[in-house]
Design a protein around this motif. Sequence first.
Motif, short mmCIF file in Angstrom:
data_model
loop_
_atom_site.label_atom_id
_atom_site.label_comp_id
_atom_site.label_asym_id
_atom_site.label_seq_id
_atom_site.Cartn_x
_atom_site.Cartn_y
_atom_site.Cartn_z
N THR A 1 1.16 2.66 5.12
CA THR A 1 0.06 1.81 5.18
C THR A 1 -0.07 0.68 4.07
N LEU A 2 0.32 1.55 2.85
CA LEU A 2 -0.11 1.07 1.70
C LEU A 2 0.81 -0.19 1.38
N SER A 3 2.37 0.13 1.84
CA SER A 3 3.19 -0.63 1.57
C SER A 3 3.31 -1.95 2.21
N ARG A 4 2.80 -1.64 3.64
CA ARG A 4 2.72 -2.74 4.51
C ARG A 4 1.80 -3.92 3.98
N GLY A 5 0.75 -3.39 3.64
CA GLY A 5 -0.18 -4.68 3.09
C GLY A 5 0.44 -5.23 1.85
N LEU A 6 1.04 -4.53 0.86
CA LEU A 6 1.66 -5.25 -0.37
C LEU A 6 2.66 -6.04 -0.03
N LYS A 7 3.75 -5.50 1.16
CA LYS A 7 4.79 -6.35 1.44
C LYS A 7 4.14 -7.72 2.25
N GLU A 8 3.14 -7.73 2.72
CA GLU A 8 2.75 -9.05 3.35
C GLU A 8 2.32 -9.98 2.42
N LEU A 9 1.52 -9.32 1.46
CA LEU A 9 1.06 -10.12 0.28
C LEU A 9 2.22 -10.67 -0.51
N ASP A 10 3.29 -9.87 -0.70
CA ASP A 10 4.52 -10.30 -1.69
C ASP A 10 5.06 -11.42 -0.76
N THR A 11 5.30 -11.47 0.44
CA THR A 11 6.08 -12.49 1.24
C THR A 11 5.20 -13.81 1.06
N ALA A 12 3.82 -13.52 0.98
CA ALA A 12 2.86 -14.59 0.93
C ALA A 12 3.08 -15.49 -0.45
N ALA A 13 3.30 -14.38 -1.67
CA ALA A 13 3.22 -14.88 -2.77
C ALA A 13 4.66 -15.55 -2.87
N LEU A 14 5.61 -14.93 -2.60
CA LEU A 14 7.03 -15.67 -2.63
C LEU A 14 7.10 -17.23 -2.37
N ALA B 1 0.83 -23.21 2.55
CA ALA B 1 0.05 -22.97 4.02
C ALA B 1 0.25 -21.81 4.33
N MET B 2 1.12 -20.95 3.44
CA MET B 2 1.27 -19.42 3.90
C MET B 2 0.05 -18.87 3.58
N ARG B 3 -0.20 -17.69 4.47
CA ARG B 3 -1.54 -16.86 4.12
C ARG B 3 -0.96 -15.44 4.52
N ALA B 4 -1.50 -14.56 3.61
CA ALA B 4 -1.15 -12.77 3.59
C ALA B 4 -2.14 -12.46 4.71
N ARG B 5 -1.51 -11.52 5.51
CA ARG B 5 -2.52 -10.77 6.64
C ARG B 5 -3.56 -10.02 5.77
N ASP B 6 -4.72 -10.09 5.90
CA ASP B 6 -5.70 -9.17 5.50
C ASP B 6 -6.49 -8.18 6.33
N ASP B 7 -5.72 -8.02 7.38
CA ASP B 7 -6.33 -6.95 8.33
C ASP B 7 -5.02 -5.84 8.24
N VAL B 8 -4.41 -5.50 7.39
CA VAL B 8 -3.43 -4.31 7.12
C VAL B 8 -3.68 -3.69 5.97
N GLY B 9 -3.34 -2.27 5.82
CA GLY B 9 -3.51 -1.54 4.62
C GLY B 9 -4.57 -1.02 4.30
N PRO B 10 -4.89 -0.49 3.08
CA PRO B 10 -6.34 0.10 2.96
C PRO B 10 -7.29 -0.99 2.39
N ALA B 11 -8.57 -0.93 2.14
CA ALA B 11 -9.59 -1.92 1.75
C ALA B 11 -9.25 -2.61 0.58
N GLU B 12 -8.78 -1.83 -0.15
CA GLU B 12 -8.40 -2.54 -1.74
C GLU B 12 -7.25 -3.65 -1.41
N ALA C 1 -8.87 -6.67 0.20
CA ALA C 1 -9.59 -7.57 -0.50
C ALA C 1 -8.54 -8.27 -1.24
N LEU C 2 -7.42 -7.69 -1.84
CA LEU C 2 -6.71 -8.66 -2.67
C LEU C 2 -6.16 -9.51 -1.82
N SER C 3 -5.59 -9.14 -0.40
CA SER C 3 -5.02 -10.12 0.24
C SER C 3 -5.96 -11.37 0.37
N ARG C 4 -7.41 -11.18 0.71
CA ARG C 4 -8.38 -11.97 1.04
C ARG C 4 -8.39 -13.13 -0.38
#
Length: 462
Positions: free
Chosen positions: A191-204, A212-223, A226-229
């Motif tokens: 769960t932790l790495s899924r959220g981070l992976k999404e964020l990583d893809t968006a950052a890349l 226009a790319m957005r990270a998913r902010d509905d996966v992974g723990p709350a922190e 929040a980081l994705s948002r």
Amino acid sequence: MRRLLLLSFLGIVLIALAVSTVPFALFLQSVERDRLLTTLERDAFVLAGRSEEALESLDADDLAPVRDLATDYREAGGARVVIVDTTATVVVTNDSQENRVGISYASRPEFAEALSGVVSTGERYSDTLGITLVYVAVPVFSGPAIVGAVRLTFDRAFIDTEVNRQLTGIGLVALTTLALGALIAIVLSRTLSRGLKELDTAALAMAEGDFAMRARDDVGPAEIRALSRAFNDMASRVGTLVETQRRFASDASHQLRTPITALMLRVGGLRESLKPGAKNLERLDAIDAELSRLNRLIDGLLTLGRAGSQEVTREVIDASEVSRERLESWTSLAEEAGISLTAKIDKGLLVSAVPTAVEQIVDVFLDNALSVSDHGGKIEVSVVAEGAQVVISVSDQGPGMTPEEISRAFDRFWRGSSGYEGTGLGLAVVKQLAEASGAQVSLTSRAAGGILAQVKFNAPHS
Ligand SMILES: Nc1ncnc2c1ncn2[C@@H]1O[C@H](COP(=O)(O)OP(=O)(O)OP(=O)(O)O)[C@@H](O)[C@H]1O
Ligand SMILES: [Mg+2]
């Protein structure tokens, strides 16, 4: 990475389990031994009480029930029993295989102790049985007098078996806990790495210019959500900013170009109205030169803005073809100035570069070389393959540059002491375009005087 973390976690837990097992086994062994000795001692006293009368009389009829009792005790899983009289001679045993009645056990230290009125417990190697025994020997009292002794013995291996049985049970529980722990760790890290992976893809994607790319902010723990948002907010702001800037640049260019073109037309008109050889013609030429410089300045600034915004992607370009075309358009200018322009261009050399990079870089190199060359000077252009790269070189016989000048030449608006009228943007544009194309650019002083300007592009898919 996640797998490595998990493996090290399991490794550490396994090592901890293995290390703690030895002292734990020793502890269990001593507990088990004490427990057995306590039980043996209790049973020995019960048997001692029951055999008091028989030992007093040593009568066969009295001894028979004691023997039966001892035999029943053995059959119920109890210890081996030996009862002796005051002379340490065996009167009762519950050993079905060997009848030792009548044999003297006076040499056994535990009987000597028990017959002197002391309870004796411990471990001893039995030569007779060839095993280590755990024993308890107690005196049998009849009033104040000692009438015999009862000894109970157990094979020590029994304790080991018991300890092993308990350790196996504990080991199973530990392994089950470990497996459950690993399972929870896997689920958590997923769960932790899924959220981070999404964020990583968006950052890349953003690093590559896709705002226009957005990270998913509905996966992974709350922190991480929040980081994705926060990341998405930032991406949208940066996107808006870049777009505003781009629009400003193109608007500004349009707005500036129009009056400049109008000015140039008017200068043209004025020129026509003047008689040939008129003195003011020179002034008009100077105005014209300034206007073209202004035009180039705008072009340079716009190119810098575009290349910096990274909105361009690399494509495959025929560097030989482009260089040859550029060379052709500079030839007449070189001829007019009495400068020889020669070229060695190998055919069909493809490079990976952002659009217009090759032509603009060749233009800047040639423009500089021509600007610093005197009448009768020589400029050589070459386009050759070098390993997985394609090298475009322009060398001149101009005044050359000091190392200090070379180190500053790529700065925006920096102009050297070469004396010609430039904007100081040419090489800055070259540097931006080369960087965006993944190419390396350099200026070197030639031993024969002059400068060797080079750009090394990568061949496609190298
Ligand atoms: N081949 C060369 N030989 C000697 N000096 C050079 C050479 N090429 C560049 N320079 C020096 O480096 C400076 C920066 O060059 P750059 O091309 O960036 O700007 P510029 O030529 O002055 O202006 P423009 O934007 O019109 O090209 C030049 O002013 C010149 O002094
Ligand atoms: Mg220049």
